[in-house]
Design an enzyme around this catalytic site. Sequence first.
Site, PDB file in Angstrom:
ATOM      1  N   SER A 252       0.831  -1.207   0.000  1.00  0.00           N
ATOM      2  CA  SER A 252       0.000   0.000   0.000  1.00  0.00           C
ATOM      3  C   SER A 252       0.863   1.253   0.000  1.00  0.00           C
ATOM      4  O   SER A 252       0.600   2.214  -0.741  1.00  0.00           O
ATOM      5  CB  SER A 252      -0.921   0.002   1.224  1.00  0.00           C
ATOM      6  N   TRP A 255       2.469   1.690  -3.392  1.00  0.00           N
ATOM      7  CA  TRP A 255       1.486   2.143  -4.391  1.00  0.00           C
ATOM      8  C   TRP A 255       1.322   3.658  -4.335  1.00  0.00           C
ATOM      9  O   TRP A 255       1.158   4.322  -5.362  1.00  0.00           O
ATOM     10  CB  TRP A 255       0.142   1.452  -4.143  1.00  0.00           C
ATOM     11  N   HIS A 256       1.389   4.228  -3.140  1.00  0.00           N
ATOM     12  CA  HIS A 256       1.223   5.672  -3.005  1.00  0.00           C
ATOM     13  C   HIS A 256       2.454   6.429  -3.480  1.00  0.00           C
ATOM     14  O   HIS A 256       2.336   7.572  -3.943  1.00  0.00           O
ATOM     15  CB  HIS A 256       0.929   6.037  -1.545  1.00  0.00           C
ATOM     16  N   GLY A 257       3.624   5.853  -3.351  1.00  0.00           N
ATOM     17  CA  GLY A 257       4.834   6.540  -3.805  1.00  0.00           C
ATOM     18  C   GLY A 257       6.082   5.804  -3.365  1.00  0.00           C
ATOM     19  O   GLY A 257       6.048   4.969  -2.467  1.00  0.00           O
TER      20      GLY A 257
END
Length: 421
Positions: A252, A255-257
């Site tokens: 997670s 996925w955000h950065g």
Amino acid sequence: MQEQAGKAAWGIHKKVVMAALIGSNAGLLFLLKFASCGSFLVTRLHLGRLAFLLPMGISFYTLQIIAYVVDVYRGKYPAEKNFLQYMLFVMYFPQILQGPIARFDQLKKQLCSGHAFSYATFVGGFELMIWGYFQKLVIADRAAVIVDRLFGEYQSYAGVYMLLAGVLYSIQLYTDFNGCVCIARGASEMLGITLAQNFDHPYFSTSIQDFWHRWHISLSTWLRDYVYIPLGGNRKGKLRKYINILLTFLVSGLWHGMGLTYLVWGLLHGLYQVLGSLLMPVRDGLVSLTKTNRSSFSHRFMKQICTFFLVMLAWIFFRADSVTQALQMIRQMAVFNPWVLWNQSVYLLGLDAKNVWILFFAIATLLVVSIMQTKMDIRGWLAKQGIVFRYAVLYLALFAVLIFGIYGPGYDAVQFIYGGF
């Protein structure tokens, strides 16, 4: 024997194709995010130019594509033979910027069949869009002014200022993201297509696990179905369960950065859940010892406050430019200076007194409406009222956005936060 060998070979072929499709999509997303993270290695490899090629919404529709590939492999539904219909699912415009992350079987029938015009559905979608614009323009963009000041000059502030930064950023992120999703869902409803709800009042959660059942629901269910369960879920003992939880939240964060702050944010949420499970016997013992009624308002409210505080601490890492900055801001919360709330110091953080009070009442409105939404279907109730009352409420909400929203000359447009992911 030949038939069994053929089936085995076909099974291997399907796995190879699935792995190749997942690898190519995930690899491209990883490469683009890596190139946009601004690291030393990116500069040395001259990959910085790839940041300009980052397509809008790629993080969201990449997950849709991976889910589609895995579901077809599992036999959940047959592969779509019409390429245009498949691309319509992937690129459906209302959800492309910030989701929700749809599944093929949820949207296929709606997208590929005709829809008769429905006045009630059209108005309901418009109402949802107005609510989204209220959250974005009246709350999120106004809160951003104070948040940017406090995070940008964090070394000059301490105590309540840092707590205010964390609380306001939590509210800004929610109203920005949920506002965009409400706009997307409303626009889609006006076209006769229903998108899944992506938020269920996450800051009313009583635990971190409950929070992830309410926050970014389409992402949390995607992570559950395509990361956590394939890793083994909770089927292979507690230790493996805890490892799987940490790995899932690590994904997670990635996925955000690619920044370290996102990884720490993801791992924090994983640790929250692991520690919550490990300490459950201790909490049960304290409840029994103090004879606390778990269903009482006070107990539930205390759990909500504690959960929000933990989530807020994690959001500081999410927003900060570095882990060092986040840790420093959290340490600075220990300074005792509550008087800044009433000595007009908050009027020096970028918003004048009028805008601070508009922000305060807008957040109060959000809270009241959110509580009402947990008890009733507001749009459904409004649809049953007389036409004069309905349109009075509709125009009142519309003019509230037009009058109190942050936009126009003198203001910089604040892009949707999750649009950057």
